[in-house]
Design a protein around this motif. Sequence first.
Motif, PDB file in Angstrom:
ATOM      1  N   ARG A 124       0.850  -1.191   0.000  1.00  0.00           N
ATOM      2  CA  ARG A 124       0.000   0.000   0.000  1.00  0.00           C
ATOM      3  C   ARG A 124       0.883   1.237   0.000  1.00  0.00           C
ATOM      4  N   ASN A 125       0.527   2.223  -0.832  1.00  0.00           N
ATOM      5  CA  ASN A 125       1.111   3.552  -0.728  1.00  0.00           C
ATOM      6  C   ASN A 125      -0.021   4.574  -0.778  1.00  0.00           C
ATOM      7  N   ASP A 126       0.302   5.833  -0.951  1.00  0.00           N
ATOM      8  CA  ASP A 126      -0.729   6.871  -0.895  1.00  0.00           C
ATOM      9  C   ASP A 126      -1.645   6.878  -2.109  1.00  0.00           C
TER      10      ASP A 126
ATOM     11  N   LYS B 180      -6.723   4.410  -4.854  1.00  0.00           N
ATOM     12  CA  LYS B 180      -7.336   5.175  -3.770  1.00  0.00           C
ATOM     13  C   LYS B 180      -8.344   6.160  -4.353  1.00  0.00           C
TER      14      LYS B 180
ATOM     15  N   PRO C 170      -9.546   9.592  -4.375  1.00  0.00           N
ATOM     16  CA  PRO C 170      -8.908  10.808  -3.864  1.00  0.00           C
ATOM     17  C   PRO C 170      -9.909  11.876  -3.460  1.00  0.00           C
TER      18      PRO C 170
ATOM     19  N   GLU D  98      -7.068  16.806  -1.091  1.00  0.00           N
ATOM     20  CA  GLU D  98      -5.635  16.808  -0.788  1.00  0.00           C
ATOM     21  C   GLU D  98      -4.798  16.185  -1.909  1.00  0.00           C
ATOM     22  N   ALA D  99      -5.446  15.442  -2.815  1.00  0.00           N
ATOM     23  CA  ALA D  99      -4.726  14.802  -3.922  1.00  0.00           C
ATOM     24  C   ALA D  99      -4.788  15.625  -5.197  1.00  0.00           C
TER      25      ALA D  99
ATOM     26  N   TYR E  15      -8.904   0.721   0.443  1.00  0.00           N
ATOM     27  CA  TYR E  15      -9.163   1.812  -0.499  1.00  0.00           C
ATOM     28  C   TYR E  15     -10.466   1.649  -1.256  1.00  0.00           C
TER      29      TYR E  15
END
Length: 601
Positions: A234-236, A293, A295, A298-299, A597
């Motif tokens: 998992r990452n952002d 994810k 979004p 913030e993305a 997610y």
Amino acid sequence: MTETVTQPADDPWPGASPPGLSAGPDCRHERLDTPRYASAGQIDRLVHAAFARATAGVSPAALWLAWFDWAWHFAGSPGRQVALAQRVVQHWQSGLTGSFPRPGGDSDPRFADPDWQCWPFSLLRDAFRQTELFWQEATTGLPGVSPHHEHVVSFAARQWTDMLSPSNCWWLNPEVLRVTAGTGGRNFAEGGRHWQDDLQEIFARHSPGASRRRCAPHGVGRDVAVTPGKVVYRNDLMELIQYAPQTPTVWREPVLIVPSWILKYYILDLSPHNSLVRYLVERGHTVFMISWKNPREEARDLGLNDYLQLGLFEACTQVRRITGTAPLHAAGYCLGGTLLAIGAAALGRDCGPGSAPLRTVTLFAAQTDFSEPGELGLFIDSSELAWLGALMWEQGYLDGAQMAGAFQLLHSRDLMWSRSIHEYLLGQHAKPTDLMAWNADTTRLPYRMHSENLHHLYLRNDLAEGRYCVGERPVTLADLKLPVFLVGTERDHVSPWRSVYKLHRLTGTGISFLLTSGGHNAGIISEPGHAGRHYRFSTRRKDAPHLSPDEWFAQTPACEGSWWPCWQQWLAAHSGEKTVPPALGGGTIIGDAPGHYVLEP
């Protein structure tokens, strides 16, 4: 984080560009946050965003320009006017005798009820068909009108005529009148309740879980997305799911699936009987899936390059960490396939022979040349993108409801008017299906990424024309030298199959092209045993002579059944020996599939 894929310097107005960077075809950057731009751009963005909110992101300028282009040339074409007038007189003379010609036959599902064959409903039906034909002839083929404006005007005329269809009026629709008489009007009471439910859903759209309320019987992780597996990374931006093996041995080369970020990944893992993921693992493939994810604001500054680096490339790295050094079979769906094509071309450019992490590339309904994007191109010109960019800039993302509205407009006859008749006039509520549940599970798109996608791919066609940059260097699809399995669908309004087929002109590699029945979604979800399915398939050898789409179609026979076995056999033919299944996550497991997610509203 350094961005290498950015907005072109010739955007309609500076505020449409992602904050800070702009780039032309040579990939050099120009700052747009300097004092000479900042104040003017801020004011313009605020004004455009206010107007865009009032019009739901639709540019009035684009519509007026299209209408004016058509109206000017139509006014200067007296011959066309006389011909259309003569046709109108002829048709109404026929109508007075009850013998309207029937250009569309009786195949229109709006008039499938037998009572449409009886007078006076048959007269209403045939008069409406002649009205449709009149506007089709009036808005197409007019010399001097730009092709884009012609398509916009023709589309708008079709929307208006669809809205005025007698089938949409309860007092003109014989099926509604018959049901009303038979139920004593209870159909309208049921329709009113359905209408109230829809209103509540609209008002609660941004509440957690609201998008799935009408399709609640199909819970994610309970009824759909249930193939056993683990989240192994998992990452952002994404989670990586590895599915548990269901055979004692597996093919050495794993399969990585890159879904589109427009909707959730489990379109390819619906109910167990029509899950492409389950079909593959049951036949000895180790399958990995990217789950993007969903979004929020913030993305907003995440771009296409982030989806390439933190998504596709990072997933390839993790899959090879888990499974060993064997190259991957990578498959991408829709825009996920476009991203995969970009990444595969960049790897072909940068990696030496035998060092690329990919073994083959499969593209499901994915375009690489956007010069003819189908009806979706109606919403793409400089004015429209400036308007939409203003709306996204203020929010930081494009909302799923806004995307859904555009797709409903493209399919208004089926998704709006037909549904309204059954839900509100007949009082019939369609039984939710797993595909309906997936379609209602909307996502958001980051401002920068979607803006780059629309400008670079759709508006400028940079990828097909060799101007798209990865690593500050242009990529060309001629560098895509891996075996390719390319899938188009016959009734695709998002990625028309002739547009998908254009990859044949952009690379000389071997391409196995398959055209399946169905549309953009139902054509891909084509499990074995599904009645009425067929496909056409053939392989173009490397550097073989080019065939046009129509030539290919004419000489390729149709095969009955699902295309999934054909693709699975192609994967097996391009794989090495079988081996024991790799450990899930290589010993590193974050949690159970479907992960976190996909559940984010």
